[in-house]
Design a protein around this motif. Structure first.
Motif, short mmCIF file in Angstrom:
data_model
loop_
_atom_site.label_atom_id
_atom_site.label_comp_id
_atom_site.label_asym_id
_atom_site.label_seq_id
_atom_site.Cartn_x
_atom_site.Cartn_y
_atom_site.Cartn_z
N SER A 13 -9.10 42.12 79.54
CA SER A 13 -8.49 43.45 79.49
C SER A 13 -9.48 44.49 79.00
CB SER A 13 -7.27 43.43 78.56
OG SER A 13 -6.28 42.56 79.03
N ASN A 60 -3.95 45.67 81.80
CA ASN A 60 -3.31 46.10 80.56
C ASN A 60 -2.38 44.99 80.08
OD1 ASN A 60 -2.41 47.64 78.41
ND2 ASN A 60 -0.88 48.73 79.63
N ARG A 61 -2.66 44.47 78.90
CA ARG A 61 -1.89 43.35 78.36
C ARG A 61 -1.81 42.20 79.36
NH1 ARG A 61 -1.55 43.27 72.87
NH2 ARG A 61 -0.83 45.25 72.03
N GLY A 62 -2.93 41.97 80.02
CA GLY A 62 -3.02 40.84 80.94
C GLY A 62 -2.47 41.10 82.33
N GLU A 145 -8.28 40.44 73.62
CA GLU A 145 -7.94 41.83 73.32
C GLU A 145 -6.43 42.04 73.33
OE1 GLU A 145 -9.13 46.01 72.79
OE2 GLU A 145 -9.86 44.02 72.26
N SER A 146 -5.73 41.33 74.20
CA SER A 146 -4.29 41.53 74.35
C SER A 146 -3.46 40.33 73.92
CB SER A 146 -3.96 41.85 75.81
OG SER A 146 -4.63 43.00 76.26
N PHE A 147 -4.06 39.14 73.93
CA PHE A 147 -3.30 37.92 73.66
C PHE A 147 -4.06 37.00 72.72
CE2 PHE A 147 -2.07 39.14 78.02
CZ PHE A 147 -0.69 39.21 77.88
N CYS A 167 1.69 37.84 72.74
CA CYS A 167 1.21 39.17 73.08
C CYS A 167 0.80 39.96 71.83
CB CYS A 167 2.28 39.93 73.87
SG CYS A 167 1.70 41.49 74.54
N PHE A 168 -0.27 39.52 71.20
CA PHE A 168 -0.94 40.31 70.17
C PHE A 168 -2.40 39.89 70.16
CE2 PHE A 168 0.73 36.56 68.03
CZ PHE A 168 -0.29 36.15 67.18
N ASP A 172 -4.35 45.23 68.87
CA ASP A 172 -3.39 45.54 67.81
C ASP A 172 -4.10 45.86 66.49
OD1 ASP A 172 -0.62 44.85 69.10
OD2 ASP A 172 -1.98 43.25 69.66
#
Length: 360
Positions: A13, A60-62, A145-147, A167-168, A172
């Motif tokens: 991401s 974005n968020r995978g 970055e997203s997960f 999902c963090f 974050d």
């Protein structure tokens, strides 16, 4: 038979790491962002260096919003940064935990139809941490970055049903740091100022440990303003999300690890607790390995479990997924593992997802 040295891609991401299987490290790391300009699209850090206002992230968020954008930034990677012709080389792509089969089909369409690559292979990110260590058993925790993703392997077998992804991630932490700075009257843009936020995060973050006082440090911002940072607050959202956001029901990394291992067959649990490998840039933050280990031991103690716990952190953890995939690409046996363009042309994109299905 596809015998050329493969291109190796870790498409995330935040960034794309790219190189060939002959490289010891990625030959380029490109920010995965696209800007719109009157002269055309602009890719990577140039978006912010040129103060482009109209920009977006293709992942974005995978979730990939537009494969045309992915094609564009990959052409930028291949043509402008690597100087390679993807139609003459096979491609190895790292694969996240619980990757949807549809994603593999779409990547198949992208590489075989748009780039006309002769072969395609997916290497699980979790396995990438084990390959350079010559291990067949271990639990990989990938801080993205997203997960945060968790992959258990035992005797070379991926235990799909026990893997997990929440999902963090590093984003974050950056968002939380920006909110800390905002409370002190300094507003940063989470996109444009991401590099500054990452610099502060990577150099000033310390995992909070029992019995150790929080570390307070001062940091001088680009405009000369001096701010105070509780270094232990910055990465807490990554370790235990609900400690910062009470509405967040995700229990944190240590609980994910314990739950994952307890879903695995009983005879392999002790080996997995003894070989926990942290990868991704955030895994190198000061005290991260110790904090994760301590939190796991606490959870196990509450369960009456005295399993030996060992958590490994690596100097090259931010590129270890790419490097492990490159090691796979250097094996002579890789030529037998590719999905070839001939197979794709004959069977279609569904064949790609069938060939690299992980369920079971």
């Amino acid at each position: 038979m596809v015998e050329e040295v493969p291109i190796v891609l870790d498409i995330g991401s935040y960034s794309i790491k790219a190189g060939t299987a002959e490289d010891e490290a990625p030959s380029c790391i490109i920010r995965n962002v696209i800007g719109e300009h009157e002269t055309g699209k602009i890719y990577g850090e140039s978006v912010f260096n040129n103060n482009i206002k109209d920009y977006h992230y293709p992942i974005n968020r995978g979730m990939i919003s537009d494969y045309d954008d992915i094609e564009g930034i990959l052409r930028f990677v291949f043509d402008e940064n690597m100087g390679v012709d993807a139609s003459t080389r096979p491609v190895i792509v790292t694969e996240e935990a619980l990757c949807p089969n549809l994603r593999k089909q779409e990547y198949g369409e992208l590489f075989f139809e748009k780039f006309e690559t002769p072969g395609l292979y997916f290497e699980l990110t979790g396995n990438c941490a084990l390959i350079p260590l010559d291990l067949e058993t271990g639990l990989t925790v990938d801080f993205g970055e997203s997960f945060v993703s968790i992959f258990p392997f035992y005797n070379g077998t991926y235990i799909f049903n026990a893997s997990d992804k929440q999902c963090f991630g590093g984003l974050d932490c950056s968002t939380h740091l920006a909110s800390i700075l905002a409370q002190q009257g300094y507003t940063l843009n989470i996109d444009k100022d991401r590099e500054l936020l990452n610099t502060i995060k990577e150099n000033y973050s310390v995992a909070r440990l029992d019995g150790v006082e929080d570390t307070i440090k001062e940091y001088t911002l680009p405009d000369g303003k001096v701010i105070s940072i509780n270094c232990c607050d910055v990465i807490e959202p990554l370790i235990v999300p609900m400690s910062i956001d009470k509405k967040n029901e995700m229990q944190g990394v240590a609980k994910m690890i314990v739950d994952c291992i307890m879903k695995c067959p009983i005879d392999c649990r002790s080996d997995l607790f003894g070989t926990i490998n942290l990868i991704g840039a955030a895994s190198k933050l000061k005290g991260m390995g110790t904090r994760i280990k301590n939190d796991i031991i606490k959870i196990l103690k509450d369960q009456g479990n005295n399993a030996h716990v060992k958590v490994n952190v690596f100097d090259n953890s931010e590129v270890l997924a790419w490097y492990g995939a490159a090691c796979t690409g250097a094996l002579s046996s890789i030529v037998e593992r590719y999905c070839t363009k001939e197979q794709y042309d004959e069977n279609g994109s569904f064949f790609v997802s069938q060939m690299f299905a992980r369920e079971g």
